[in-house]
Design an enzyme around this catalytic site. Structure first.
Site, PDB file in Angstrom:
ATOM      1  N   ASP A   1      42.702  45.651   4.356  1.00 53.86           N
ATOM      2  CA  ASP A   1      41.491  44.900   4.706  1.00 53.86           C
ATOM      3  C   ASP A   1      41.820  43.469   5.143  1.00 53.86           C
ATOM      4  O   ASP A   1      42.810  42.888   4.705  1.00 53.86           O
ATOM      5  CB  ASP A   1      40.538  44.886   3.494  1.00 53.86           C
ATOM      6  CG  ASP A   1      39.125  44.504   3.898  1.00 53.86           C
ATOM      7  OD1 ASP A   1      38.770  44.658   5.087  1.00 53.86           O
ATOM      8  OD2 ASP A   1      38.364  44.047   3.017  1.00 53.86           O
TER       9      ASP A   1
ATOM     10  N   HIS B   1      42.829  44.062  14.608  1.00 55.88           N
ATOM     11  CA  HIS B   1      43.179  45.468  14.357  1.00 55.88           C
ATOM     12  C   HIS B   1      44.543  45.801  14.971  1.00 55.88           C
ATOM     13  O   HIS B   1      45.323  46.553  14.389  1.00 55.88           O
ATOM     14  CB  HIS B   1      42.097  46.401  14.902  1.00 55.88           C
ATOM     15  CG  HIS B   1      40.778  46.247  14.184  1.00 55.88           C
ATOM     16  ND1 HIS B   1      40.686  46.201  12.811  1.00 55.88           N
ATOM     17  CD2 HIS B   1      39.509  46.119  14.650  1.00 55.88           C
ATOM     18  CE1 HIS B   1      39.412  46.061  12.464  1.00 55.88           C
ATOM     19  NE2 HIS B   1      38.674  45.994  13.559  1.00 55.88           N
TER      20      HIS B   1
ATOM     21  N   LEU C   1      59.271  59.878   3.492  1.00 58.91           N
ATOM     22  CA  LEU C   1      57.928  59.490   3.043  1.00 58.91           C
ATOM     23  C   LEU C   1      56.840  60.344   3.719  1.00 58.91           C
ATOM     24  O   LEU C   1      56.945  60.659   4.904  1.00 58.91           O
ATOM     25  CB  LEU C   1      57.734  58.019   3.438  1.00 58.91           C
ATOM     26  CG  LEU C   1      56.371  57.376   3.249  1.00 58.91           C
ATOM     27  CD1 LEU C   1      56.099  57.127   1.774  1.00 58.91           C
ATOM     28  CD2 LEU C   1      56.298  56.048   4.020  1.00 58.91           C
TER      29      LEU C   1
HETATM   30  C1  IPE Z   1      37.439  49.402   3.704  1.00 57.79           C
HETATM   31  O1  IPE Z   1      37.254  48.171   4.271  1.00 57.79           O
HETATM   32  C2  IPE Z   1      37.752  50.425   4.770  1.00 57.79           C
HETATM   33  C3  IPE Z   1      39.068  50.310   5.390  1.00 57.79           C
HETATM   34  C4  IPE Z   1      39.997  49.441   5.095  1.00 57.79           C
HETATM   35  C5  IPE Z   1      39.341  51.283   6.418  1.00 57.79           C
HETATM   36  P1  IPE Z   1      35.801  47.632   4.679  1.00 57.79           P
HETATM   37  O2  IPE Z   1      36.011  46.296   5.264  1.00 57.79           O
HETATM   38  O3  IPE Z   1      35.100  48.644   5.493  1.00 57.79           O
HETATM   39  O4  IPE Z   1      35.076  47.540   3.260  1.00 57.79           O
HETATM   40  P2  IPE Z   1      33.811  46.682   2.809  1.00 57.79           P
HETATM   41  O5  IPE Z   1      32.719  46.957   3.790  1.00 57.79           O
HETATM   42  O6  IPE Z   1      34.211  45.246   2.821  1.00 57.79           O
HETATM   43  O7  IPE Z   1      33.508  47.146   1.423  1.00 57.79           O
HETATM   44  C1  IPE Z   2      40.071  46.390   7.804  1.00 66.24           C
HETATM   45  O1  IPE Z   2      39.766  45.152   8.325  1.00 66.24           O
HETATM   46  C2  IPE Z   2      40.236  47.430   8.883  1.00 66.24           C
HETATM   47  C3  IPE Z   2      39.146  48.404   8.952  1.00 66.24           C
HETATM   48  C4  IPE Z   2      38.118  48.491   8.159  1.00 66.24           C
HETATM   49  C5  IPE Z   2      39.232  49.362  10.020  1.00 66.24           C
HETATM   50  P1  IPE Z   2      38.269  44.696   8.598  1.00 66.24           P
HETATM   51  O2  IPE Z   2      37.917  45.053   9.982  1.00 66.24           O
HETATM   52  O3  IPE Z   2      37.363  45.236   7.555  1.00 66.24           O
HETATM   53  O4  IPE Z   2      38.424  43.142   8.455  1.00 66.24           O
HETATM   54  P2  IPE Z   2      37.412  42.141   7.749  1.00 66.24           P
HETATM   55  O5  IPE Z   2      37.172  42.653   6.364  1.00 66.24           O
HETATM   56  O6  IPE Z   2      36.164  42.151   8.567  1.00 66.24           O
HETATM   57  O7  IPE Z   2      38.127  40.842   7.761  1.00 66.24           O
HETATM   58 MG    MG Z   3      36.791  44.547   5.741  1.00 61.59          MG
END
Ligand code: IPE
Ligand code: IPE
Ligand code: MG
Length: 227
Positions: A15, A32, A126
């Site tokens: 995240d 991303h 892995l």
């Molecule tokens: C969790 O992250 C999903 C992934 C890392 C793929 P999110 O960014 O979607 O989670 P929330 O919305 O902050 O809980």
């Molecule tokens: C995690 O990063 C990746 C996915 C959920 C695909 P985010 O896109 O949730 O990044 P933040 O949380 O908005 O910074």
């Molecule tokens: Mg996120």
């Protein structure tokens, strides 16, 4: 690092990609792209540490709520990566499997996921479990429906009906990016996982961050309910 204490199954909620980008005045999608580079670094690092199974949360059943542009970018990134990176998997001996709801995924993504799984099936290093269109509740419901077709629902029958039943239970659950929640990740498998939260955004993660998390895990006293 004591090899007998290396966690067999590590799961990562990767995240913070969007916030990493925003802090640099870049579009979220750029975050991303950097997140994918981090994922490759961490796959190599996990291999080097002797971890057997690595579950990477790439796209949740809730992530469809995001802007269409971002969703398409993510789907495209996953597809292109799988198409282009067979060599990366071969060089690292990595086997790829998928967890998540197949019925919600576009056919072209599914085709790449299946082809990569087939092509890497013989690799003995892995195992990387890619969580795409994955939700812990969704997996449990699908498993429960499947298991109840053949008799009474038990912990054993439900476990056997999960997306990757051969995986050991989760030993170490890592979440990066300064959020301290589970967000529907491997709910069944994390019953006794050790939790590790990192304040770094995912694109900034390096091999040393994984080594630090594993070293932290090795200091934990896992009791599983006993004394
Ligand atoms: C969790 O992250 C999903 C992934 C890392 C793929 P999110 O960014 O979607 O989670 P929330 O919305 O902050 O809980
Ligand atoms: C995690 O990063 C990746 C996915 C959920 C695909 P985010 O896109 O949730 O990044 P933040 O949380 O908005 O910074
Ligand atoms: Mg996120």
């Amino acid at each position: 690092m004591a090899p007998d204490l290396v966690p067999a199954h590590v799961g990562i909620i990767m995240d913070g990609n969007g916030r990493w980008a925003r802090e640099r005045n870049l579009p979220r999608t750029h975050g991303h792209g950097e997140g994918l580079k981090a994922a490759k670094r961490i796959v190599r690092a996990a291999s080097d540490l002797g971890i057997r199974c690595l579950s990477l949360y790439a796209f949740s059943t809730e992530n469809w709520k995001r802007a269409t542009d971002e969703v398409s970018y993510l789907m495209d990134l996953i597809k292109t990566h799988l198409k282009q990176e067979f060599r990366f998997y071969r060089e690292n001996g990595v086997r790829v499997v998928h967890s998540g709801n197949r019925s919600g995924l576009p056919a072209d993504i599914l085709a790449e996921i299946d082809e990569t799984a087939r092509e890497t099936a013989g690799f003995t290093g892995l195992t990387v479990n890619l969580l795409v269109n994955y939700g812990g509740r969704d997996e449990i419901i699908r498993a429960a429906n499947k298991a109840s077709e053949t008799g009474a629902l038990t912990e054993k029958s439900l476990s056997a009906a999960l997306d990757n039943p051969e995986f050991p239970e989760l030993d170490l659950l890592i979440r990066t990016g300064r959020e301290y929640r589970i967000s529907n990740f491997l709910l069944w498998q994390s019953a006794y996982a050790e939790l590790w939260f990192s304040d770094k955004y995912w694109p900034d993660w390096e091999a040393s961050d994984l080594a630090e998390a594993v070293a932290g895990y090795q200091k934990r006293n896992r009791r599983f309910g006993s004394v």
